[in-house]
Every structure is written in structure tokens, then in C-alpha cells.
Design a protein around this motif. Structure first.
Motif, PDB file in Angstrom:
ATOM      1  N   ILE A   1       6.369   4.198  -4.429  1.00  0.00           N
ATOM      2  CA  ILE A   1       4.997   4.647  -4.168  1.00  0.00           C
ATOM      3  C   ILE A   1       4.704   5.939  -4.924  1.00  0.00           C
ATOM      4  O   ILE A   1       3.638   6.086  -5.545  1.00  0.00           O
ATOM      5  N   GLU A   2       5.651   6.881  -4.901  1.00  0.00           N
ATOM      6  CA  GLU A   2       5.441   8.149  -5.605  1.00  0.00           C
ATOM      7  C   GLU A   2       5.250   7.911  -7.102  1.00  0.00           C
ATOM      8  O   GLU A   2       4.367   8.504  -7.731  1.00  0.00           O
TER       9      GLU A   2
ATOM     10  N   VAL B   1       0.623  10.299   4.312  1.00  0.00           N
ATOM     11  CA  VAL B   1       0.366  11.657   3.839  1.00  0.00           C
ATOM     12  C   VAL B   1       0.905  12.686   4.829  1.00  0.00           C
ATOM     13  O   VAL B   1       1.352  13.774   4.430  1.00  0.00           O
ATOM     14  N   LYS B   2       0.890  12.357   6.091  1.00  0.00           N
ATOM     15  CA  LYS B   2       1.457  13.272   7.084  1.00  0.00           C
ATOM     16  C   LYS B   2       2.942  13.499   6.818  1.00  0.00           C
ATOM     17  O   LYS B   2       3.455  14.609   6.995  1.00  0.00           O
ATOM     18  N   LYS B   3       3.634  12.452   6.373  1.00  0.00           N
ATOM     19  CA  LYS B   3       5.053  12.581   6.048  1.00  0.00           C
ATOM     20  C   LYS B   3       5.251  13.201   4.670  1.00  0.00           C
ATOM     21  O   LYS B   3       6.156  14.017   4.469  1.00  0.00           O
ATOM     22  N   TRP B   4       4.378  12.798   3.714  1.00  0.00           N
ATOM     23  CA  TRP B   4       4.508  13.277   2.334  1.00  0.00           C
ATOM     24  C   TRP B   4       3.165  13.853   1.881  1.00  0.00           C
ATOM     25  O   TRP B   4       2.403  13.199   1.183  1.00  0.00           O
ATOM     26  N   PRO B   5       2.852  15.115   2.265  1.00  0.00           N
ATOM     27  CA  PRO B   5       1.540  15.717   1.944  1.00  0.00           C
ATOM     28  C   PRO B   5       1.252  15.782   0.443  1.00  0.00           C
ATOM     29  O   PRO B   5       0.080  15.720   0.043  1.00  0.00           O
ATOM     30  N   ARG B   6       2.297  15.890  -0.365  1.00  0.00           N
ATOM     31  CA  ARG B   6       2.057  16.040  -1.807  1.00  0.00           C
ATOM     32  C   ARG B   6       1.439  14.792  -2.445  1.00  0.00           C
ATOM     33  O   ARG B   6       1.004  14.838  -3.602  1.00  0.00           O
ATOM     34  N   THR B   7       1.417  13.675  -1.717  1.00  0.00           N
ATOM     35  CA  THR B   7       0.863  12.439  -2.281  1.00  0.00           C
ATOM     36  C   THR B   7      -0.638  12.291  -2.027  1.00  0.00           C
ATOM     37  O   THR B   7      -1.225  11.280  -2.427  1.00  0.00           O
ATOM     38  N   SER B   8      -1.252  13.267  -1.377  1.00  0.00           N
ATOM     39  CA  SER B   8      -2.656  13.107  -0.967  1.00  0.00           C
ATOM     40  C   SER B   8      -3.587  12.895  -2.155  1.00  0.00           C
ATOM     41  O   SER B   8      -4.541  12.108  -2.086  1.00  0.00           O
ATOM     42  N   CYS B   9      -3.333  13.573  -3.284  1.00  0.00           N
ATOM     43  CA  CYS B   9      -4.203  13.428  -4.456  1.00  0.00           C
ATOM     44  C   CYS B   9      -4.141  12.002  -4.999  1.00  0.00           C
ATOM     45  O   CYS B   9      -5.172  11.415  -5.357  1.00  0.00           O
ATOM     46  N   GLY B  10      -2.949  11.433  -5.037  1.00  0.00           N
ATOM     47  CA  GLY B  10      -2.803  10.063  -5.512  1.00  0.00           C
ATOM     48  C   GLY B  10      -3.512   9.070  -4.618  1.00  0.00           C
ATOM     49  O   GLY B  10      -4.186   8.145  -5.101  1.00  0.00           O
TER      50      GLY B  10
END
Length: 286
Positions: free
Chosen positions: A219-220, A266-275
Motif C-alpha cells: 500500500i505504501e 491513517v490512524k495507524k499510519w498517519p504519513r499515508t494521509s496525502c496518498g
């Protein structure tokens, strides 16, 4: 037939794609790529796929996945069917036997589907295990909640072609070259998100829980690709991506359910919010 643990190469995957799509075409069936193979050709290159996931776009209501596998195996003897090793399972697993190809003989991407013409002689050491690629055949109702996919919504890859027998020249009876198609990139990412959701469920098996890191890495990578594509001017809201059936939501019942699942991610991986914001923009008009 013994299974070989040798890692597959890109040419192996291209060879398998061409053979699978060509065999489907002999029966009037059209395929599209999903899963790690589609992700690889979209640009997720941190690993070469070890199998192939093909959704049949236009199956008949009577078709089961095993029916379609039987048709493929009958059309091309390089495909073999073996019973599943999963206890209690009755479905068949399909493998494609890969013949050696000299990469120097494949001089341009458009010729990759013709690798059969560039085969080397069989390995002299017959005791050496044959390289095999597992091919999973899927029908739309399982992954997308739809009986069929509208093929005009799929994304063609003009660098990867195959010999199609659906539109053969009626005079010479020779196959025509057709492009391989993928599901749209936003839909592919939602398929990965759906798999992550299933693996993260409390009742999921230990094996599914162990697959979470792989889905998160995929996903990342895919979110990075869609951000880069959007930055280079790709417009995922353009037709024909919008105003179509809900199959593009990858089995999610509606866009609100997609948003809820993304919020958990996003709660688990906030840095993915832009994607994820870029992904949701693709569905803004749906």
C-alpha cells in the motif's frame, strides 16, 4: 511435477501473462490483471511477483473458476492443474511451466508476448526442476461484487501484448496482437486496502495476521506511485474512470465504507494521509 523455488524474473511473468491471456481469448474470454503483477507493472518494483492474479472480465453466469482453468489447460499444455493442498478444499491450483528465454532475444517490450519464438533449447539436465508460475483465475463477483467488468474502464498497457484469438483475421486465421489490461490504479489500491482490512480483523487467522506487513508495504509503495502520477499530471477523475458501476470500489459497498476503512489505516499510519487523499479524489464524482 516438482515445484521449483527459484525466484521468477520479469520475463517469466510477461511470458505467463501472454500465455494466460491468449488461452482465455480462444474461448471468447477477456482477462485483466490485479494483485502484485498489476502493481509491478504500475511501478511497484521492490519485488518481482511470484504468481499471477487474473480476473476474467466477461465470464458467463455458468462459469466457475475451475471451469475457466480447465479451458485454459485444454488450450495450452504448458498449464497444469493439481488439487489444492488446503485441507477440505476441492478447487484446483493452476501452474504454468516456464521455458527458458534469452533476454537478449527480447529486444523491445512489444515483443515480450512472443517469447515463445525466442526459447532456448530445453535444459540438458532433465533432473533440474522446472520453473513454475502459479496462476489464480478469479471472477468479478468475488472481488468486485459485479457479474462482469466494463472493459472500457480498464487500463491498457501498450508495452505488454499477447496473441489474441478473439479477433483473428478471418481470412488467414492468424491471431492479432492485443494489449494487456489492468484494473485502474485507485481500484488496485482499494483491493490492497480490502485485503489489509480482512487480515486485520480480530477473527482473522494467524496466517492472515502475518500477511499484514506485506500488505502495508504494498500500500505504501502504491500510494507513492499514485502521488507521483498525480504530480506528473495524471487525472484519475477523467472519463472513463468516473460515472461507472461500483465495481471500481473493489468490493466496498459504497464510498463511505471506503472512507471509514481509510480512516482506520491513517490512524495507524498517519504519513499515508496525502496518498489516500489522492485516491479519494479519483472517486469524488462517483
Amino acid at each position: 511435477m516438482s515445484l521449483c523455488d527459484s525466484p521468477l524474473k520479469e520475463n517469466d511473468i510477461v511470458h505467463t501473462i501472454g500465455a494466460t491471456f491468449s488461452a482465455l481469448s480462444r474461448h471468447g474470454l477477456e482477462g485483466c490483471l490485479i494483485g502484485s503483477a498489476a502493481a509491478y507493472f504500475y511501478g511497484m518494483r521492490y519485488r518481482v511477483p511470484n504468481d499471477l492474479d487474473v480476473v476474467v472480465v466477461n465470464p458467463s453466469p455458468e462459469h466457475t473458476t475451475d471451469d475457466i482453468k480447465d479451458l485454459i489447460a485444454q488450450s495450452d499444455k504448458r498449464f497444469s492443474l493439481v488439487p489444492s493442498r488446503v485441507p477440505g478444499s476441492v478447487h484446483q491450483v493452476m501452474w504454468f511451466s516456464i521455458e527458458d528465454v534469452d533476454e537478449n532475444d527480447v529486444k523491445s517490450p512489444s515483443k515480450k508476448s512472443r517469447v515463445r519464438a525466442a526459447q532456448r533449447q530445453r535444459r540438458q539436465d532433465e533432473s533440474e526442476a522446472t520453473r513454475l508460475c502459479k496462476v489464480d483465475i478469479l471472477i468479478p463477483s468475488i472481488y468486485f461484487g459485479s457479474s462482469a467488468l466494463d472493459s472500457f474502464s480498464l487500463v491498457p498497457d501498450h508495452s505488454t501484448t499477447f496473441e489474441s484469438h478473439c479477433e483473428s483475421d478471418s481470412t488467414t486465421y492468424t491471431p492479432t496482437m492485443q494489449t494487456v489490461k489492468y484494473v485502474p490504479l485507485p481500484t488496485l489500491i482499494l483491493l490492497k486496502l480490502s485485503a489489509w482490512k480482512d487480515c486485520s480483523a480480530v477473527h482473522a487467522s494467524q496466517k492472515l495476521h502475518e500477511a499484514i506487513p506485506k500488505h502495508e508495504l504494498d500500500i505504501e509503495q502504491l500510494l507513492h506511485i499514485i502521488i507521483m502520477a498525480a504530480g506528473n499530471g495524471a487525472a484519475f477523475q477523467d472519463p472513463p474512470f468516473t460515472n461507472r458501476s461500483n465495481w471500481t470500489l473493489a468490493g466496498f459497498p459504497d464510498i463511505m465504507e471506503v472512507r471509514r476503512c481509510i480512516a482506520k489505516y491513517v490512524k495507524k499510519w498517519p504519513r499515508t494521509s496525502c496518498g489516500w487523499f489522492t485516491v479519494l479524489k479519483a472517486f469524488a464524482s462517483n
